[in-house]
Design a protein around this motif. Structure first.
Motif, PDB file in Angstrom:
ATOM      1  N   MET A   1      12.085  24.923  44.739  1.00  0.00           N
ATOM      2  CA  MET A   1      10.885  25.037  43.946  1.00  0.00           C
ATOM      3  C   MET A   1      10.279  26.428  44.134  1.00  0.00           C
ATOM      4  SD  MET A   1       8.053  22.051  43.717  1.00  0.00           S
ATOM      5  CE  MET A   1       8.605  20.963  42.452  1.00  0.00           C
ATOM      6  N   GLY A   2       9.636  26.966  43.101  1.00  0.00           N
ATOM      7  CA  GLY A   2       9.041  28.300  43.157  1.00  0.00           C
ATOM      8  C   GLY A   2       7.759  28.326  43.961  1.00  0.00           C
ATOM      9  N   VAL A   3       7.284  29.515  44.203  1.00  0.00           N
ATOM     10  CA  VAL A   3       6.047  29.711  44.942  1.00  0.00           C
ATOM     11  C   VAL A   3       4.875  29.389  44.024  1.00  0.00           C
ATOM     12  CG1 VAL A   3       4.615  31.388  46.149  1.00  0.00           C
ATOM     13  CG2 VAL A   3       7.105  31.486  46.364  1.00  0.00           C
ATOM     14  N   ARG A   4       3.953  28.620  44.535  1.00  0.00           N
ATOM     15  CA  ARG A   4       2.765  28.262  43.756  1.00  0.00           C
ATOM     16  C   ARG A   4       1.595  29.119  44.223  1.00  0.00           C
ATOM     17  NH1 ARG A   4      -0.233  22.432  43.407  1.00  0.00           N
ATOM     18  NH2 ARG A   4      -1.796  23.115  41.922  1.00  0.00           N
ATOM     19  N   THR A   5       0.927  29.750  43.276  1.00  0.00           N
ATOM     20  CA  THR A   5      -0.223  30.592  43.597  1.00  0.00           C
ATOM     21  C   THR A   5      -1.498  29.846  43.236  1.00  0.00           C
ATOM     22  OG1 THR A   5       1.054  32.570  43.114  1.00  0.00           O
ATOM     23  CG2 THR A   5      -1.336  32.800  43.150  1.00  0.00           C
ATOM     24  N   VAL A   6      -2.435  29.820  44.147  1.00  0.00           N
ATOM     25  CA  VAL A   6      -3.727  29.185  43.895  1.00  0.00           C
ATOM     26  C   VAL A   6      -4.749  30.291  43.704  1.00  0.00           C
ATOM     27  CG1 VAL A   6      -5.532  27.707  44.834  1.00  0.00           C
ATOM     28  CG2 VAL A   6      -3.122  27.149  45.240  1.00  0.00           C
ATOM     29  N   LEU A   7      -5.499  30.194  42.637  1.00  0.00           N
ATOM     30  CA  LEU A   7      -6.523  31.183  42.335  1.00  0.00           C
ATOM     31  C   LEU A   7      -7.862  30.476  42.201  1.00  0.00           C
ATOM     32  CD1 LEU A   7      -7.193  34.129  41.477  1.00  0.00           C
ATOM     33  CD2 LEU A   7      -6.802  33.385  39.143  1.00  0.00           C
ATOM     34  N   ARG A   8      -8.843  30.988  42.893  1.00  0.00           N
ATOM     35  CA  ARG A   8     -10.191  30.421  42.789  1.00  0.00           C
ATOM     36  C   ARG A   8     -11.094  31.470  42.144  1.00  0.00           C
ATOM     37  NH1 ARG A   8     -10.452  25.644  45.151  1.00  0.00           N
ATOM     38  NH2 ARG A   8      -9.038  25.193  46.867  1.00  0.00           N
ATOM     39  N   THR A   9     -11.881  30.998  41.179  1.00  0.00           N
ATOM     40  CA  THR A   9     -12.795  31.885  40.473  1.00  0.00           C
ATOM     41  C   THR A   9     -13.998  31.076  40.021  1.00  0.00           C
ATOM     42  OG1 THR A   9     -12.962  33.529  38.706  1.00  0.00           O
ATOM     43  CG2 THR A   9     -11.669  31.578  38.216  1.00  0.00           C
ATOM     44  N   SER A  10     -15.057  31.750  39.657  1.00  0.00           N
ATOM     45  CA  SER A  10     -16.263  31.061  39.186  1.00  0.00           C
ATOM     46  C   SER A  10     -16.143  30.633  37.738  1.00  0.00           C
ATOM     47  CB  SER A  10     -17.484  31.971  39.335  1.00  0.00           C
ATOM     48  OG  SER A  10     -17.689  32.301  40.678  1.00  0.00           O
TER      49      SER A  10
ATOM     50  N   ALA B   1      -7.620  36.131  25.324  1.00  0.00           N
ATOM     51  CA  ALA B   1      -7.916  37.542  25.568  1.00  0.00           C
ATOM     52  C   ALA B   1      -8.160  38.289  24.267  1.00  0.00           C
ATOM     53  CB  ALA B   1      -6.780  38.190  26.361  1.00  0.00           C
ATOM     54  N   GLY B   2      -8.824  37.623  23.334  1.00  0.00           N
ATOM     55  CA  GLY B   2      -9.230  38.291  22.105  1.00  0.00           C
ATOM     56  C   GLY B   2     -10.518  39.062  22.348  1.00  0.00           C
ATOM     57  N   PRO B   3     -11.106  39.606  21.297  1.00  0.00           N
ATOM     58  CA  PRO B   3     -12.336  40.398  21.468  1.00  0.00           C
ATOM     59  C   PRO B   3     -13.461  39.642  22.180  1.00  0.00           C
ATOM     60  CG  PRO B   3     -11.456  40.710  19.269  1.00  0.00           C
ATOM     61  CD  PRO B   3     -10.641  39.620  19.905  1.00  0.00           C
ATOM     62  N   SER B   4     -13.665  38.378  21.823  1.00  0.00           N
ATOM     63  CA  SER B   4     -14.757  37.617  22.448  1.00  0.00           C
ATOM     64  C   SER B   4     -14.479  37.333  23.912  1.00  0.00           C
ATOM     65  CB  SER B   4     -14.977  36.298  21.700  1.00  0.00           C
ATOM     66  OG  SER B   4     -15.364  36.543  20.378  1.00  0.00           O
ATOM     67  N   GLY B   5     -13.262  36.882  24.225  1.00  0.00           N
ATOM     68  CA  GLY B   5     -12.920  36.584  25.607  1.00  0.00           C
ATOM     69  C   GLY B   5     -13.013  37.797  26.502  1.00  0.00           C
ATOM     70  N   LEU B   6     -12.516  38.933  26.018  1.00  0.00           N
ATOM     71  CA  LEU B   6     -12.571  40.158  26.817  1.00  0.00           C
ATOM     72  C   LEU B   6     -14.000  40.649  26.992  1.00  0.00           C
ATOM     73  CD1 LEU B   6      -9.436  42.031  25.445  1.00  0.00           C
ATOM     74  CD2 LEU B   6      -9.683  40.826  27.629  1.00  0.00           C
ATOM     75  N   MET B   7     -14.822  40.524  25.953  1.00  0.00           N
ATOM     76  CA  MET B   7     -16.219  40.950  26.059  1.00  0.00           C
ATOM     77  C   MET B   7     -16.969  40.070  27.053  1.00  0.00           C
ATOM     78  SD  MET B   7     -18.760  42.919  25.176  1.00  0.00           S
ATOM     79  CE  MET B   7     -18.552  43.698  23.603  1.00  0.00           C
ATOM     80  N   ILE B   8     -16.770  38.765  26.976  1.00  0.00           N
ATOM     81  CA  ILE B   8     -17.444  37.858  27.914  1.00  0.00           C
ATOM     82  C   ILE B   8     -17.003  38.164  29.343  1.00  0.00           C
ATOM     83  CG2 ILE B   8     -17.628  35.448  28.647  1.00  0.00           C
ATOM     84  CD1 ILE B   8     -17.459  34.740  25.619  1.00  0.00           C
ATOM     85  N   GLY B   9     -15.701  38.365  29.543  1.00  0.00           N
ATOM     86  CA  GLY B   9     -15.201  38.710  30.868  1.00  0.00           C
ATOM     87  C   GLY B   9     -15.820  39.992  31.400  1.00  0.00           C
ATOM     88  N   HIS B  10     -15.920  40.978  30.549  1.00  0.00           N
ATOM     89  CA  HIS B  10     -16.523  42.262  30.951  1.00  0.00           C
ATOM     90  C   HIS B  10     -17.988  42.075  31.339  1.00  0.00           C
ATOM     91  CE1 HIS B  10     -17.167  46.587  31.034  1.00  0.00           C
ATOM     92  NE2 HIS B  10     -18.250  46.384  30.310  1.00  0.00           N
ATOM     93  N   LEU B  11     -18.742  41.354  30.512  1.00  0.00           N
ATOM     94  CA  LEU B  11     -20.163  41.151  30.797  1.00  0.00           C
ATOM     95  C   LEU B  11     -20.367  40.377  32.095  1.00  0.00           C
ATOM     96  CD1 LEU B  11     -21.425  40.329  27.193  1.00  0.00           C
ATOM     97  CD2 LEU B  11     -21.767  42.460  28.482  1.00  0.00           C
ATOM     98  N   LEU B  12     -19.528  39.368  32.336  1.00  0.00           N
ATOM     99  CA  LEU B  12     -19.645  38.607  33.586  1.00  0.00           C
ATOM    100  C   LEU B  12     -19.350  39.487  34.801  1.00  0.00           C
ATOM    101  CD1 LEU B  12     -17.967  35.259  32.490  1.00  0.00           C
ATOM    102  CD2 LEU B  12     -20.384  35.600  33.053  1.00  0.00           C
ATOM    103  N   ARG B  13     -18.289  40.276  34.714  1.00  0.00           N
ATOM    104  CA  ARG B  13     -17.921  41.148  35.834  1.00  0.00           C
ATOM    105  C   ARG B  13     -18.999  42.201  36.102  1.00  0.00           C
ATOM    106  NH1 ARG B  13     -12.571  40.724  37.775  1.00  0.00           N
ATOM    107  NH2 ARG B  13     -13.487  41.960  39.431  1.00  0.00           N
TER     108      ARG B  13
ATOM    109  N   ARG C   1     -22.044  41.760  35.898  1.00  0.00           N
ATOM    110  CA  ARG C   1     -23.134  41.076  36.594  1.00  0.00           C
ATOM    111  C   ARG C   1     -22.685  40.473  37.925  1.00  0.00           C
ATOM    112  NH1 ARG C   1     -23.708  41.900  31.647  1.00  0.00           N
ATOM    113  NH2 ARG C   1     -25.675  42.004  30.565  1.00  0.00           N
ATOM    114  N   GLY C   2     -21.468  40.825  38.345  1.00  0.00           N
ATOM    115  CA  GLY C   2     -20.981  40.370  39.646  1.00  0.00           C
ATOM    116  C   GLY C   2     -20.472  38.943  39.662  1.00  0.00           C
ATOM    117  N   ILE C   3     -20.184  38.381  38.502  1.00  0.00           N
ATOM    118  CA  ILE C   3     -19.681  37.006  38.429  1.00  0.00           C
ATOM    119  C   ILE C   3     -18.157  37.051  38.345  1.00  0.00           C
ATOM    120  CG2 ILE C   3     -19.682  34.862  37.086  1.00  0.00           C
ATOM    121  CD1 ILE C   3     -22.521  35.742  36.109  1.00  0.00           C
ATOM    122  N   ASP C   4     -17.515  36.418  39.300  1.00  0.00           N
ATOM    123  CA  ASP C   4     -16.060  36.400  39.369  1.00  0.00           C
ATOM    124  C   ASP C   4     -15.497  35.585  38.204  1.00  0.00           C
ATOM    125  OD1 ASP C   4     -13.575  36.950  40.568  1.00  0.00           O
ATOM    126  OD2 ASP C   4     -13.582  34.954  41.482  1.00  0.00           O
TER     127      ASP C   4
END
Length: 95
Positions: free
Chosen positions: A1-10, A16-28, A30-33
């Motif tokens: 079995m392959g390696v499983r990666t666990v990622l934790r985020t807020s 990753a369209g214009p809206s998703g990227l803009m929201i991600g940028h605005l959150l980052r 403001r220090g929001i993971d």
């Protein structure tokens, strides 16, 4: 079995369209993971057609959130836009 990666985020953002990227940028800003996930490959995203212009309101917004520098440095302003379509169909009464 392959390696499983666990990622934790807020916040998880799907798409990753214009809206998703803009929201991600605005959150980052403001220090929001957060993470943006996209199902398409990078090569598919780069191959897609893009809009030929950005409306002035969007330009102002991009500048205000710190995303306008490259656009202003590399973009070329233009003063008009032309929409084209199929000619109207002739009616049988006018034939």
């Amino acid at each position: 079995m392959g390696v499983r990666t666990v990622l934790r985020t807020s916040v998880g953002i799907v798409g990753a369209g214009p809206s998703g990227l803009m929201i991600g940028h605005l959150l980052r800003q403001r220090g929001i993971d957060c993470i943006v996930v996209e199902k398409s490959t990078q090569s598919h995203m780069y191959a897609r057609a893009r809009a030929g212009f950005i409306e002035w309101r969007n330009r102002i917004l991009l500048e205000r959130v710190g995303l306008g520098e490259r656009m202003l440095a590399e973009g070329e302003p233009h003063g008009r836009c032309e929409f084209r379509g199929a000619p109207p169909a002739r009616s049988k009464a006018g034939a």
